[in-house]
Motif scaffolding. Structure first.
Motif, short mmCIF file in Angstrom:
data_model
loop_
_atom_site.label_atom_id
_atom_site.label_comp_id
_atom_site.label_asym_id
_atom_site.label_seq_id
_atom_site.Cartn_x
_atom_site.Cartn_y
_atom_site.Cartn_z
N SER A 260 -106.00 -67.21 -25.89
CA SER A 260 -104.70 -67.57 -26.46
C SER A 260 -103.57 -67.29 -25.49
O SER A 260 -102.52 -67.92 -25.55
CB SER A 260 -104.47 -66.81 -27.76
OG SER A 260 -104.56 -65.42 -27.50
N SER A 261 -103.75 -66.38 -24.56
CA SER A 261 -102.64 -66.08 -23.65
C SER A 261 -102.99 -66.13 -22.17
O SER A 261 -102.08 -66.08 -21.33
CB SER A 261 -102.03 -64.72 -23.99
OG SER A 261 -103.03 -63.78 -24.22
N ILE A 262 -104.28 -66.26 -21.82
CA ILE A 262 -104.67 -66.21 -20.41
C ILE A 262 -105.60 -67.37 -20.07
O ILE A 262 -106.46 -67.74 -20.87
CB ILE A 262 -105.42 -64.89 -20.08
CG1 ILE A 262 -104.63 -63.65 -20.53
CG2 ILE A 262 -105.78 -64.80 -18.60
CD1 ILE A 262 -103.37 -63.37 -19.75
N MET B 34 -100.97 -66.56 -16.91
CA MET B 34 -100.50 -66.26 -18.24
C MET B 34 -99.99 -67.55 -18.87
O MET B 34 -99.32 -68.35 -18.19
CB MET B 34 -99.35 -65.25 -18.14
CG MET B 34 -98.87 -64.73 -19.44
SD MET B 34 -97.49 -63.61 -19.12
CE MET B 34 -96.92 -63.41 -20.79
N GLY C 18 -97.71 -69.43 -21.84
CA GLY C 18 -96.54 -69.06 -22.63
C GLY C 18 -95.73 -67.99 -21.95
O GLY C 18 -95.22 -67.07 -22.58
N ALA C 19 -95.63 -68.13 -20.64
CA ALA C 19 -95.03 -67.07 -19.84
C ALA C 19 -93.53 -66.92 -20.10
O ALA C 19 -93.00 -65.82 -20.07
CB ALA C 19 -95.25 -67.35 -18.36
N LYS D 14 -93.11 -68.01 -28.01
CA LYS D 14 -94.27 -68.55 -28.73
C LYS D 14 -94.82 -69.75 -27.99
O LYS D 14 -94.10 -70.59 -27.49
CB LYS D 14 -93.85 -68.98 -30.15
CG LYS D 14 -93.70 -67.78 -31.06
CD LYS D 14 -93.35 -68.21 -32.45
CE LYS D 14 -93.07 -66.98 -33.30
NZ LYS D 14 -92.42 -67.32 -34.55
N TYR D 15 -96.11 -69.79 -27.92
CA TYR D 15 -96.74 -70.86 -27.17
C TYR D 15 -98.06 -71.19 -27.84
O TYR D 15 -98.90 -70.33 -28.05
CB TYR D 15 -96.99 -70.40 -25.74
CG TYR D 15 -97.60 -71.47 -24.88
CD1 TYR D 15 -98.98 -71.52 -24.70
CD2 TYR D 15 -96.82 -72.43 -24.27
CE1 TYR D 15 -99.55 -72.50 -23.92
CE2 TYR D 15 -97.38 -73.42 -23.48
CZ TYR D 15 -98.74 -73.44 -23.32
OH TYR D 15 -99.30 -74.42 -22.54
N ASN D 16 -98.23 -72.45 -28.18
CA ASN D 16 -99.47 -72.83 -28.83
C ASN D 16 -100.36 -73.56 -27.84
O ASN D 16 -100.24 -74.75 -27.64
CB ASN D 16 -99.19 -73.71 -30.04
CG ASN D 16 -98.40 -72.96 -31.08
OD1 ASN D 16 -98.72 -71.82 -31.41
ND2 ASN D 16 -97.32 -73.56 -31.58
#
Lengths: 149, 154
Positions: free
Chosen positions: B116-118, B141, B143-144, B148-150
């Motif tokens: 979800s983030s990497i 990363m 959504g750096a 919020k980042y989908n």
């Protein structure tokens, strides 16, 4: 015959001015690097300019270029520290990106963490306005050329 | 050029982005060789100004670093088919052999794991396919720069 890098390093050891060494290395010149002398080893300054941008939206310096600055600084440090008259060969490099690098002057300085006969283990840090807030750091190994002459 | 952007494939859009781009990618003349969800390859044309050792005319390692970092960025764009909000966390490169002077260098990168983030990537630089001059792994990363980042999961 044009001046070789070996001649440039020898002259720099006399004068203490390593800018001509740097400028004999095309890619370092292309990045516009400037050597600023320091008792602990050369500080390389990379001026902010449009051609080093990686992310035009932020904008931020290209991550690869930050890596190139760190590597170049390590190379200059090895040549400054009298470990080599030649450009040392890089074996590997690990770059940690700590903060977004804004398109302004970026500085880097290296230390030799461990010096063997053939291998130098280096740590390099890059910072911008505030040295206590590094934008990136690297560990690298270099192969030292067998001594010359 | 009179092209309707709606008819372009994503790979063609990426190629255009590089061509019309700016900054270091343009200064180096990087070009898109191929782009699929699995692997994206960039090409760096040989240039004397990128030499790192004037005695041997071998390219500066930093050029390879930039080429590989760019290939990773474009690989993520190919993977997500969007312009993901990314930041490089780390990049580790082994320089296996010097680049031969007067020859173009390619870098191929693949996204092999996304959370979800990497995003985790591996990449190689080569002049002849199958005979790498550098091998790299990188983490980015997602959504750096936005809270919020989908990420579109694979």
């Amino acid at each position: 015959m044009t001046t070789t890098i070996v001649d440039a390093v020898k002259a720099a050891r006399e004068s203490g001015d390593y800018q001509s060494v740097l400028e004999s290395i095309p890619y370092m010149k292309f990045l516009g690097l400037v050597v600023e002398p320091d008792a602990a080893g050369p500080i390389c300054r990379m001026p902010g300019s449009d051609h080093i941008i990686g992310n035009p939206v932020l904008p931020a310096i290209h991550g690869g270029v930050v890596g190139a600055l760190l590597e170049s600084t390590a190379i200059m440090h090895i040549m400054w520290s009298h470990e080599s008259l030649h450009v040392p060969k890089i074996i590997n490099l690990t770059v940690e990106y700590l903060r977004s690098a804004r398109v302004v002057d970026t500085y880097a300085q290296a230390v030799i963490t461990k010096q063997g006969r053939r291998i130098a283990n280096m740590r390099v840090e890059a910072w911008q306005a505030d040295r206590t807030k590094p934008v990136a750091a690297a560990h690298a190994h270099f192969l030292l050329p067998r001594e010359e002459e | 050029m009179d092209v309707d952007p709606k008819t372009l494939t994503w790979a063609e859009k990426l190629a255009m982005m590089l061509e019309t781009g700016q900054g270091q990618a343009k200064a180096l003349g990087l070009a898109l060789e191929s782009a699929t969800r699995e692997r994206t390859v960039l090409r760096l044309p040989w240039q004397e100004k990128l030499v790192g050792n004037p005695a041997t005319r071998v390219l500066h390692g930093g050029v390879i670093t930039t080429l590989i970092d760019s290939a990773c960025g474009y690989s993520l764009m190919s993977y997500f088919e969007s312009l993901p909000d990314i930041a490089t966390l780390d990049l580790r490169i082994d320089y296996l052999q010097p680049a031969e002077p007067d020859r173009d260098v390619f870098a191929g990168a693949e996204v092999y794991k996304v959370t979800s983030s990497i995003a985790f990537l591996r990449a190689t630089a080569f002049q002849t396919e199958g005979d790498p001059i550098a091998n790299a792994v990188a983490t980015f990363m997602l959504g750096a720069n936005a809270p919020k980042y989908n990420a579109r999961q694979g």
